[in-house]
Write a protein that holds these residues in place. Structure first.
Motif, short mmCIF file in Angstrom:
data_model
loop_
_atom_site.label_atom_id
_atom_site.label_comp_id
_atom_site.label_asym_id
_atom_site.label_seq_id
_atom_site.Cartn_x
_atom_site.Cartn_y
_atom_site.Cartn_z
N PHE A 1 -15.88 0.30 3.52
CA PHE A 1 -14.78 1.10 4.04
C PHE A 1 -14.40 2.18 3.03
O PHE A 1 -14.16 3.32 3.38
CB PHE A 1 -13.58 0.19 4.35
CG PHE A 1 -12.30 0.94 4.54
CD1 PHE A 1 -11.30 0.92 3.58
CD2 PHE A 1 -12.08 1.69 5.68
CE1 PHE A 1 -10.12 1.62 3.75
CE2 PHE A 1 -10.90 2.39 5.87
CZ PHE A 1 -9.91 2.36 4.90
N LEU A 2 -14.29 1.79 1.78
CA LEU A 2 -13.97 2.78 0.75
C LEU A 2 -14.48 2.33 -0.61
O LEU A 2 -13.95 1.41 -1.21
CB LEU A 2 -12.45 3.01 0.69
CG LEU A 2 -12.01 4.00 -0.39
CD1 LEU A 2 -12.73 5.33 -0.24
CD2 LEU A 2 -10.51 4.24 -0.30
N HIS B 1 -20.01 5.40 0.10
CA HIS B 1 -21.10 4.81 -0.67
C HIS B 1 -21.00 5.24 -2.11
O HIS B 1 -20.60 6.37 -2.41
CB HIS B 1 -22.46 5.29 -0.15
CG HIS B 1 -22.64 5.18 1.31
ND1 HIS B 1 -23.21 4.09 1.92
CD2 HIS B 1 -22.33 6.04 2.31
CE1 HIS B 1 -23.25 4.29 3.23
NE2 HIS B 1 -22.73 5.46 3.50
N GLY C 1 -6.69 -1.36 5.96
CA GLY C 1 -5.49 -1.93 6.53
C GLY C 1 -4.29 -1.87 5.61
O GLY C 1 -4.38 -1.56 4.43
N ALA C 2 -3.16 -2.21 6.20
CA ALA C 2 -1.91 -2.15 5.44
C ALA C 2 -1.93 -3.12 4.27
O ALA C 2 -1.32 -2.88 3.24
CB ALA C 2 -0.73 -2.48 6.37
N LYS D 1 0.80 -1.21 0.00
CA LYS D 1 0.00 0.00 0.00
C LYS D 1 0.85 1.27 0.00
O LYS D 1 0.48 2.26 -0.62
CB LYS D 1 -0.91 0.00 1.23
CG LYS D 1 -2.19 0.78 1.03
CD LYS D 1 -3.17 0.54 2.17
CE LYS D 1 -4.56 0.97 1.77
NZ LYS D 1 -5.55 0.70 2.80
N ALA E 1 -22.13 0.27 0.34
CA ALA E 1 -21.58 0.82 1.58
C ALA E 1 -20.36 0.01 1.94
O ALA E 1 -20.41 -1.22 1.96
CB ALA E 1 -22.61 0.74 2.70
N ASP F 1 -9.94 3.02 -10.30
CA ASP F 1 -10.23 4.08 -11.27
C ASP F 1 -10.74 3.58 -12.62
O ASP F 1 -10.18 3.91 -13.66
CB ASP F 1 -8.96 4.92 -11.53
CG ASP F 1 -8.65 5.83 -10.36
OD1 ASP F 1 -7.56 6.43 -10.34
OD2 ASP F 1 -9.49 5.94 -9.44
N ARG G 1 -18.30 5.91 6.49
CA ARG G 1 -18.45 4.93 5.42
C ARG G 1 -18.52 5.64 4.07
O ARG G 1 -18.95 6.78 3.99
CB ARG G 1 -19.73 4.11 5.59
CG ARG G 1 -19.79 3.34 6.88
CD ARG G 1 -20.92 2.35 6.82
NE ARG G 1 -20.55 1.20 6.02
CZ ARG G 1 -20.01 0.09 6.53
NH1 ARG G 1 -19.77 0.01 7.81
NH2 ARG G 1 -19.70 -0.93 5.75
N GLU H 1 -15.39 4.27 -4.30
CA GLU H 1 -15.38 5.57 -4.95
C GLU H 1 -15.21 5.47 -6.45
O GLU H 1 -14.89 4.43 -7.00
CB GLU H 1 -14.32 6.49 -4.35
CG GLU H 1 -12.90 6.09 -4.62
CD GLU H 1 -11.92 7.10 -4.03
OE1 GLU H 1 -12.32 8.21 -3.64
OE2 GLU H 1 -10.73 6.77 -3.96
N ARG I 1 -13.31 -0.38 -5.13
CA ARG I 1 -13.54 -0.69 -3.72
C ARG I 1 -12.19 -1.04 -3.11
O ARG I 1 -11.44 -1.87 -3.64
CB ARG I 1 -14.51 -1.85 -3.56
CG ARG I 1 -14.66 -2.32 -2.13
CD ARG I 1 -15.85 -3.23 -1.96
NE ARG I 1 -17.08 -2.45 -1.91
CZ ARG I 1 -18.28 -2.94 -1.58
NH1 ARG I 1 -18.39 -4.21 -1.29
NH2 ARG I 1 -19.35 -2.18 -1.57
N GLU I 2 -11.89 -0.39 -1.99
CA GLU I 2 -10.62 -0.62 -1.34
C GLU I 2 -10.87 -1.22 0.03
O GLU I 2 -11.81 -0.81 0.73
CB GLU I 2 -9.89 0.73 -1.19
CG GLU I 2 -8.39 0.63 -1.06
CD GLU I 2 -7.79 2.02 -0.94
OE1 GLU I 2 -7.94 2.79 -1.90
OE2 GLU I 2 -7.19 2.32 0.11
#
Lengths: 389, 442, 120
Positions: free
Chosen positions: B384-385, B366, B406-407, B183, B382, B434, B364, B387, B402-403
Motif C-alpha cells: 500500500f505504501l 514499491h 486505513g485510519a 493517524k 510492493a 523515515d 501500489r 517509501e 512501510r505504512e
C-alpha cells in the motif's frame, strides 16, 4: 490588493491517469506581486554566531535528553593466534553427515503446480506499458518464493517432516534390506524453488518487473535419472574393496560411446586382473558419469552468501581423488581465477571447496575401473548464471 | 582366438603404463555453472565465560551474534540443542567430525571476560568446518560493559565479511522518526537506535512535526526538517549533545530534503521560494549557498554519489516525477527513470553501483533499485505504501518505511536485501518512519 | 481569473494519445472535474506549488487515505492542506466522471499552482 488567485489544476496521466491538457499562457512567466525573498547567503559572522549560540527559542523547545550512550570504541587487537591443538585429521568413516537413502528407487520429485499470485486481480488497462520488460505468458508456472533456490524445485514438505539434506522416506519394515537399518525419521529436503522471487514479482504476477534469471534446464540430469543407475550404495567402501569384476564393466559397457570389440576384450581382461597398482584404465567417463559428478557437486555449491564480487569471479579448483570416490581434502587448491579481486577469488574458492568436501564426503559416484581418468579433477566454478545483480 | 586375446591382454598390460599415462595426462575437467542459494548453516556455541561476571554477558553476546548473522537471511543457525560437541574452553581443540555431523559449515568459538572495572574482553575464532581449518585470524576486542552490544556486532561483522566477502554493517546506527498517536494527530520525534532496533534514544521532543532525518557521513550529525516555525525548515543536530540549529532562517521560505555531501561539509537541499522549488547547495562552514537548478518544475530529494561528483534527484519537469542525475555543481540533468509510474526519493548506494528509489504505479508503492544509468531496474517490494529507502553502509541492505492502510494505519521500518530476499520488519517500540542508516562505527 | 499551465509540447504529444483514445467528450469531463475542485480551493497567501496524487473509487469518490503531496515534505504545509481540503470537500458526494472510462481517472495527479495576474 489585486491578489487574483488564479488557479490552475493540471493533472498528468499515464495509462490510467488523465492529463488536463489545457493550453494557456506561459507557465508562470509573469512576475509575482508579492515579495520574492531570495535565498539569503548567510555571512560568516552570522553563521558563526548561529552555530555558537543556538537561538534561545530553539533551545527552550528542545527537551535535551541524555546524550546517547557512546560505548567505548572497541579496540581491535589481533593476537598472534596459536592454532589450537587439533586431533589429527581422522578419516571420517564414522557418522555419516547425511543419512543415506534406502536402496529403493527414489521417487520422482514432484513439480510445483502453477501458482496464481494471491494479489487481487485488477482488470489491466488496455495499453499495458510494461516499460521495463516484456510480460511473461500466463501459462508459465509462477515460482513462489522459497527459502532455498536450487536447480530442481522441491515441493513444500509436510509440516511435521524434518528438514534434512536428502529426501528420505520413513522405512517400511517390508522393504528392509538384509542389514537392519536404524530407525530414521522421515525427512525431506527443504522447500526449494528454481529462482529468486521478490515481493514485487510475487504481487505483479502478470507483468514481472525484472528479467528472470535464465531458468536452469528443467530436465537436469539428476542422480535419480542416471542412465546407468547404480543401485549399490557406493559409500560402503568396506564392503567393496574391489568392484565386482564382471558386473561393473559390462554395465558401463552398455553406455560407453565407443564399445568396440577390442575394448570389450580389454575391459574384460583387465577387469579380471586383481593387481591393485595396475591402475585400471578403461574408456573415459561417459557424459552421464560426468554429469553425475557435476550435479553432485552443484547440490552443495552454495553461493547464497557470496558477495556480488565473488559472484563475478570464476575459480578453477584442482582436487585429487581417492579410489573410493572421495576428494582428498588437503589436495583441494585453487589453480586459477578470472574476474573479481584476490579477495573475492578467495571467497569463491572457499565456497567451491566446501561444495567438493561436503558432497564428496561419502564419495562421488564414479566408476572405480576408470579411476585413472578421474584421479585428478579440475573443476571450474562459474557463477555467471547465479548472479542476481 | 584365445591366443590373440592373451596377446592383446599382455600387450595391454605392457602398454598399460603408457596408455594409462596418456589417459591420465590430463585431469578430468568439468564445469560447474549452477549452484544453490540457501542460508549457510553455522554454529555458535555460547561463548565461554572466562570470568565469573561474564556468564550472562557471554550468553547475550552469543545471541546477538547469532541474530546478526541469521537476520541477514544468508545464514542459518544450528540450534545449540543440536550440538554434539561442547566448547568448554576457548582454545580447546575443535572436534570437526562432531560439527560436520550436524552440518555446521561455519563454527564460531569465543570467550568473554569481564573484570571489576567493567572492562570487557571478547575473543573469537572462525572455522571452516568441512575444510577443517580456521578462517582468518582470531581476534580480540576490548570494550566496556555498556558497549557490549557493539562488541558483539564487531564479532559478527568479522564473521560476516569473512564468509561473504562483503563489507560489514552490523556496528551501525539508524536515525528515524518515532511516531505515536492516531493517524490524524501523529506525534513525531527524532530517535536513534542500533541497526537492529536496540538502544533507542530520543533526540527531540514531540512539540513539532519532524521529518526525514539524514545522518552525516561521519555519523556525528543529523540533518532534518522541522515544522516548528510553521514552515518546513532544515536543522542540523549534533548527535552527541542533541543540540541543534536551523540552517536557513529566511521567512516565507520552505527548505527540506537536505543531504550531506560525502565530505560532510556541504549540504544539498530543496528550497521553495516564490512558489517554485529548486535544488540549492550550502557550505556549512562559510554559509555560502548556490543554486543548482533553475527550472519551473519541482526539484527535490537530492542525493550525492559516494564520490561526491554527481547528484541524483527527483523532478517533475517531464510532467510526472522522475529521477535525474546531474553534476554536483549543477548543470545538465540526465533522466534515468523510464518505467511506468512515478519515481521519487532516490538514494545513491554507498558502493556507488546502484540507486534505490520509491516508485508508485497502479496504486501500489514499491522500493526498487536501478543502475546509475537507469538500466536494470528491479522492484524489491510492493505494498500500500513503501517509501524512503536508505542504504546499509555496505550497500547490500535497504531499510525503508512501510505504512498500512486505513485510519488505524501505522508506519514501521522494514529492511530487504538488494536481491529482494529477506524482507522483514525492524521492530521498534513505537511506530517509525523515515529511517536514515548511519556509517559503520569505528 | 484563471491562468493555465502549458506542458512542454513533446511530452504533451506523447500523452495526448491515450487521452484522445478516451473518446468524445473527454475534455468536457476533465474541465468539469477541474472546475469542481477549484470551487473548493482557497489557497492561503504565500502558497506554493504543490502536486497532489490520489486514487479514485469507481463511484467518483476519492480514496481519502491515498492523498499524497509531492514533494512529500510539503505534507504539513498550508499549501497542501488547502489542496487536500478542496479535493475532499468538493468530492464528498463523488465527482461527476464517466464510469465507463474509470481506468483513465482511477489515479489522479493534480498540480495546484497559485498564480496571479490577468487572465490569459
Amino acid at each position: 490588493m489585486r491578489l487574483d488567485t488564479g488557479q490552475i489544476i493540471s493533472g498528468v496521466a499515464h495509462t490510467g491517469l488523465i492529463i488536463f491538457a489545457i493550453f494557456g499562457g506561459a507557465f508562470k512567466s509573469e512576475p509575482l506581486p508579492f515579495e520574492i525573498t531570495e535565498v539569503t547567503a548567510i555571512s560568516e559572522e552570522e553563521y558563526a554566531a548561529m552555530i555558537a549560540e543556538p537561538s534561545p527559542d530553539a533551545v527552550a523547545n528542545v527537551d535535551t535528553p541524555e546524550p546517547p550512550e557512546e560505548g567505548q570504541a572497541p579496540e581491535l587487537s589481533s593476537e598472534a593466534d596459536a592454532a589450537p591443538e587439533q586431533d589429527q585429521p581422522e578419516v571420517t568413516e564414522t557418522a555419516e553427515p547425511d543419512p543415506v537413502p534406502e536402496a529403493v528407487e527414489p521417487e520422482p520429485i514432484p513439480v510445483p503446480e502453477a501458482e496464481i499470485a494471491d494479489a487481487p486481480q485488477e482488470p489491466t488497462p488496455p495499453q499495458e506499458d510494461t516499460a521495463v520488460l516484456a510480460p511473461e505468458t500466463s501459462e508459465r508456472p509462477q515460482p513462489r518464493p522459497a527459502p532455498r533456490v536450487a536447480p530442481e524445485a522441491v515441493e513444500q514438505p509436510e509440516p511435521d517432516v524434518e528438514i534434512a539434506d536428502v529426501d528420505q522416506q520413513a522405512p517400511e519394515p517390508a522393504e528392509q534390506a538384509e542389514e537392519p537399518v536404524p530407525e530414521q525419521e522421515e525427512t525431506a529436503r527443504q522447500e526449494a524453488t528454481t529462482e529468486i522471487v521478490t515481493e514485487a514479482e510475487e504481487v505483479a504476477s502478470a507483468a514481472p518487473t525484472r528479467s528472470v534469471r535464465p531458468r536452469t534446464r528443467p530436465e537436469q540430469v539428476t542422480p535419480a535419472a542416471q542412465p546407468d543407475p547404480d543401485p549399490e550404495p557406493r559409500d560402503e567402501p568396506a564392503q567393496q574393496a574391489e568392484p565386482e569384476p564382471a558386473a561393473e564393466p559390462e554395465t558401463q559397457e552398455a553406455t560407453s560411446p565407443d564399445s568396440s570389440a577390442v575394448n570389450d576384450a580389454l575391459a574384460e581382461a583387465l577387469g579380471s586382473d586383481p593387481e591393485p597398482q595396475g591402475t585400471p584404465q578403461g574408456p573415459p567417463l561417459t557424459a552421464g558419469e560426468k554429469d553425475g559428478l557435476r550435479v553432485a557437486v552443484q547440490e552443495c555449491w552454495n553461493v547464497g552468501s557470496l558477495s556480488s564480487d565473488a559472484l563475478a569471479t570464476t575459480v578453477t579448483v584442482a582436487v585429487s581423488m581417492s579410489e573410493d570416490g572421495r576428494p582428498i581434502t588437503n589436495s583441494i587448491r585453487m589453480i586459477g581465477s578470472e574476474g573479481g579481486s584476490n579477495a573475492s577469488a578467495q571467497q569463491a574458492f572457499e565456497a567451491a571447496r566446501r561444495a567438493i568436501i561436503r558432497c564428496g564426503a561419502s564419495g562421488f559416484n564414479l566408476p572405480v575401473e576408470k579411476y585413472a581418468t578421474w584421479r585428478e579433477i579440475e573443476m571450474t566454478f562459474n557463477p555467471e548464471n547465479m548472479r542476481i545483480r | 582366438m584365445r591366443v590373440v586375446l592373451a596377446f592383446v591382454a599382455i600387450l595391454a598390460g605392457l602398454a598399460a603404463p603408457v596408455t594409462a599415462q596418456e589417459e591420465r595426462s590430463g585431469p578430468l575437467r568439468i564445469e560447474i555453472t549452477e549452484g544453490v542459494i540457501e542460508p549457510l548453516p553455522f554454529a555458535v556455541p555460547t561463548f565461554v565465560a572466562e570470568t565469573a561476571q561474564a556468564q550472562e554477558m557471554a550468553v547475550n553476546i552469543t545471541r546477538v551474534i547469532a541474530s546478526d548473522l541469521t537476520g541477514t537471511g544468508l545464514f542459518r543457525e544450528i540450534p545449540q540443542d543440536a550440538h554434539i560437541a561442547r566448547v568448554t574452553a576457548f582454545s580447546s581443540p575443535v572436534q570437526f567430525p562432531d560439527w560436520k555431523a550436524i552440518n555446521a559449515q561455519a563454527l564460531i568459538v569465543g570467550g568473554v571476560s569481564v573484570d571489576d572495572s567493567g572492562k570487557v574482553v571478547v575473543r573469537f575464532r572462525l572455522y571452516d568446518v568441512f575444510a577443517g581449518q580456521e578462517m582468518g585470524q582470531g581476534l580480540q576486542f576490548v570494550g566496556t560493559v555498556d558497549g557490549w552490544r557493539r562488541i558483539a556486532h564487531k564479532v559478527s561483522d568479522q564473521v560476516y565479511s569473512r564468509l561473504t566477502g562483503e563489507d560489514p554493517y552490523f556496528d551501525s546506527r539508524v536515525v528515524f522518526v518515532s511516531e505515536t498517536g492516531p493517524k490524524d494527530a501523529r506525534q513525531k520525534r527524532l530517535a536513534i537506535m542500533d541497526y537492529d532496533g536496540a538502544n533507542v534514544t530520543y533526540l527531540t521532543d514531540s512539540a513539532s512535526i519532524v521529518l526525514a532525518p539524514r545522518f552525516s557521513p561521519g555519523g556525528d550529525r543529523v540533518l532534518y526538517t522541522s515544522y516548528e516555525s510553521g514552515f518546513p525548515k532544515i536543522y542540523v543536530l549534533d548527535v552527541a549533545t542533541a543540540g541543534r540549529n536551523v540552517l536557513n532562517a529566511a521567512d516565507g521560505e520552505m527548505s527540506f530534503a537536505p543531504r550531506f555531501a560525502p565530505n560532510g561539509q556541504t549540504i544539498v537541499y530543496s528550497l521553495t521560494t516564490g512558489g517554485n522549488t529548486d535544488l540549492y547547495q550550502l557550505n556549512i562552514a562559510s554559509g555560502q549557498t548556490s543554486r543548482l537548478t533553475t527550472t519551473p518544475s519541482i526539484e527535490t530529494a537530492p542525493s550525492f554519489s559516494p564520490d561526491g561528483s554527481r547528484i541524483v534527484f527527483e523532478s517533475d519537469r517531464s510532467g510526472t516525477p522522475q529521477l535525474y542525475v546531474m553534476p554536483a555543481s549543477g548543470g545538465e540533468a540526465t533522466r534515468i527513470s523510464f518505467g511506468q509510474g512515478r519515481y521519487g526519493t532516490p538514494v545513491w548506494s554507498p558502493r556507488g553501483d546502484l540507486i534505490a528509489f520509491t516508485k508508485q504505479s497502479k496504486g501500489r508503492f514499491h522500493i526498487g533499485v536501478m543502475r546509475t544509468d537507469g538500466s536494470e531496474e528491479r522492484l524489491l517490494t510492493a505494498s500500500f505504501l513503501d517509501e524512503g529507502p536508505t542504504w546499509a553502509p555496505n550497500g547490500r541492505v535497504i531499510m525503508f518505511t512501510r505504512e498500512t492502510q486505513g485510519a488505524q494505519g501505522a508506519s514501521s521500518l522494514w529492511s530487504v536485501d538488494i536481491t529482494g530476499r529477506n524482507l522483514k520488519q525492524v521492530r521498534t517500540e513505537t511506530g517509525a518512519s523515515d529511517p536514515s542508516w548511519g556509517p559503520l562505527q569505528n | 481569473m484563471r491562468r493555465s499551465a502549458v506542458l512542454s509540447a513533446p511530452v504533451l504529444a506523447a500523452l495526448m494519445v491515450p487521452v484522445a483514445a478516451l473518446g468524445v467528450g473527454t475534455s468536457d469531463w476533465i474541465d468539469g472535474f477541474r472546475t469542481d475542485v477549484e470551487r473548493c480551493w482557497n489557497p492561503p497567501e504565500g502558497s506554493a506549488v504543490v502536486i497532489v496524487t490520489f486514487g479514485m473509487n469507481r463511484d467518483g469518490t476519492v480514496i481519502g487515505d491515498s492523498l499524497r503531496s509531492i514533494p512529500r515534505e510539503m505534507a504539513e504545509t498550508d499549501s497542501f492542506t488547502a489542496a487536500r481540503r478542496a479535493i475532499l470537500r468538493c468530492g464528498r458526494d463523488g465527482y461527476d466522471l464517466p464510469p465507463d472510462q474509470y481506468e483513465a481517472w482511477r489515479e489522479i495527479e493534480m498540480t495546484f499552482d497559485p498564480l496571479v495576474g490577468g487572465e490569459q
